[in-house]
Design an enzyme around this catalytic site. Structure first.
Site, PDB file in Angstrom:
ATOM      1  N   ASP A 107      64.837 -13.610 121.030  1.00 29.63           N
ATOM      2  CA  ASP A 107      65.938 -14.438 121.500  1.00 29.63           C
ATOM      3  C   ASP A 107      66.638 -15.136 120.336  1.00 29.63           C
ATOM      4  OD1 ASP A 107      64.201 -16.481 120.729  1.00 29.63           O
ATOM      5  OD2 ASP A 107      63.919 -17.283 122.743  1.00 29.63           O
ATOM      6  N   GLU A 136      69.355 -28.783 110.488  1.00 34.37           N
ATOM      7  CA  GLU A 136      69.080 -27.959 111.666  1.00 34.37           C
ATOM      8  C   GLU A 136      68.672 -28.839 112.839  1.00 34.37           C
ATOM      9  OE1 GLU A 136      67.062 -23.728 112.105  1.00 34.37           O
ATOM     10  OE2 GLU A 136      65.557 -25.257 111.621  1.00 34.37           O
ATOM     11  N   GLU A 164      64.277 -16.317 117.513  1.00 35.66           N
ATOM     12  CA  GLU A 164      63.299 -15.362 116.988  1.00 35.66           C
ATOM     13  C   GLU A 164      61.958 -15.476 117.700  1.00 35.66           C
ATOM     14  OE1 GLU A 164      65.255 -16.953 114.249  1.00 35.66           O
ATOM     15  OE2 GLU A 164      66.529 -15.206 114.551  1.00 35.66           O
TER      16      GLU A 164
END
Length: 380
Positions: A168, A326, A171
């Site tokens: 997905d 992130e 990963e």
């Protein structure tokens, strides 16, 4: 020799200046590293890169976006024989070897990364690229002709492989079919014919496959009236499902409303959005990428103030150096006891994540605030 990375002029102190980070790190050949300072993110993903190009394009750097799309086209056309053989195997009912599938990411030079032992089979990036390439062509009134061969290969590849389990967005879960992956594929297969990227039999096959994808998602990927993370099992949601609403548009009406409500209920917390409830990666923090994705949908559906609140939350995630990570470095984590193992393995949270910068720019553009100063200063 490849040209130097494209540049743009951005007024200091405005949100538009966030594009400078993207341009600074773009490879001369057009690829974008996911995070130039994070060793395992030094590759260019079709998915991340397509969103990064969209952000750059909206922020006044169309040459950067064009360079990335041209890079993608070269990656695909240089593998014409491999793709056509793979498609032939699938159409004849065969099963490709694991090494035959196209990877999700490539070196910045456009090569396969080699045998690193890191999972690398994802389909979503190719659909995302087709969808956002079409958006770029519309925005710039550009000729689709230079991309037609690559688009043909991408459409044939997705049309033959879309129902194959793969990793997905994150990963993970290689043995499942994922709602967000299928939404990106359906969107790309529809966008390519609409943009004149494919014609004739290729267009007909692409649209037929898109219909099959949409029917499969509605038949196997809906529980309690909302989209779910995996086809045929469970009722869990994943914030990547927001992409099925905006920008991909697979879910509309009540299905979109119920999916949005499920994501808001489970994954939205104080302005930030988690990936999914069982997330343990770096302790399971909130992602600026996903907050911007939610804000993008809010902006498109008239929930302007809520979209603006998410933009302001992202404003507060910048480092003093003007970089977005992130994951949000502060705030509640879903699995705080699991953060240390990732710090020991890979070091600090990936910063800058170019995808974070791009989604921030997209949301600011949707709200007409690209030229505005952030309302909250960078964190200490």
């Amino acid at each position: 020799m490849a040209a130097d990375p494209p540049t743009t002029e951005a007024a200091p102190g405005t949100r538009r200046a966030a594009v400078d980070v993207i341009l600074r790190h773009q490879h001369p050949g057009g690829g974008y590293p996911a995070c130039p300072a994070f060793e395992v993110y030094g590759y260019s993903w079709f998915r991340d890169g397509a969103f990064i190009a969209e952000g750059a394009d909206r922020a006044g750097a169309p040459d950067s976006a064009r360079a990335f799309h041209q890079w993608c086209a070269r990656v695909l056309t240089s593998r014409t024989g491999r793709i056509e053989a793979l498609v032939g195997t699938l159409r004849s009912g065969g099963t490709p070897a694991s090494g035959d599938w196209l990877p999700a990411r490539y070196t910045l030079e456009g090569d396969d990364e080699g045998d690193t032992g890191w999972w690398n089979f994802q389909l979503d990036g190719y659909g995302t690229w087709l969808h956002l390439l079409a958006a770029h062509l519309r925005r710039r009134s550009a000729d689709p002709a230079p991309y037609r061969e690559a688009a043909r290969l991408a459409c044939d590849y997705l049309g033959a492989s879309w129902n194959t389990p793969c990793f997905d967005w994150w990963e993970e879960d290689s043995h499942r079919r994922h709602g967000a992956t299928l939404a990106s594929i359906e969107a790309g297969l529809r966008a390519a014919p609409a943009a004149g990227l494919v014609e004739g039999g290729t267009a007909e096959r692409a649209l037929a496959a898109a219909d099959d994808v949409a029917a499969t998602v509605r038949r196997e990927g809906v529980r309690d009236g909302h989209l779910v993370k995996w086809m045929g099992e469970g009722g869990a949601v994943d914030a990547s499902l927001l992409s099925a609403l905006t920008p991909f548009g697979l879910a509309e009406g009540e299905l979109a409303e119920r999916t949005l409500a499920a994501v808001e209920r489970d994954l939205l917390h104080e302005g930030g959005v988690y990936r999914y409830l069982d997330d343990t990666f770096y302790g399971g923090g909130r992602w600026p990428v996903l907050s911007a994705l939610l804000g993008w949908h809010y902006a498109r559906t008239g929930r302007t103030e809520e979209a603006r609140a998410l933009l302001h939350w992202i404003d507060g995630q910048f480092t003093r150096d003007g970089l977005l990570p992130e994951q949000a470095p502060e705030g509640q984590r879903l699995a705080p006891g699991r953060e240390a193992e990732w710090l020991d393995r890979w070091g600090p949270n990936a910063t800058p994540l170019l995808w974070s910068h791009a989604m921030y720019l997209i949301l600011a553009d949707e709200l007409g605030e690209l030229d505005s100063a952030p309302t909250r200063g960078p964190q200490a």
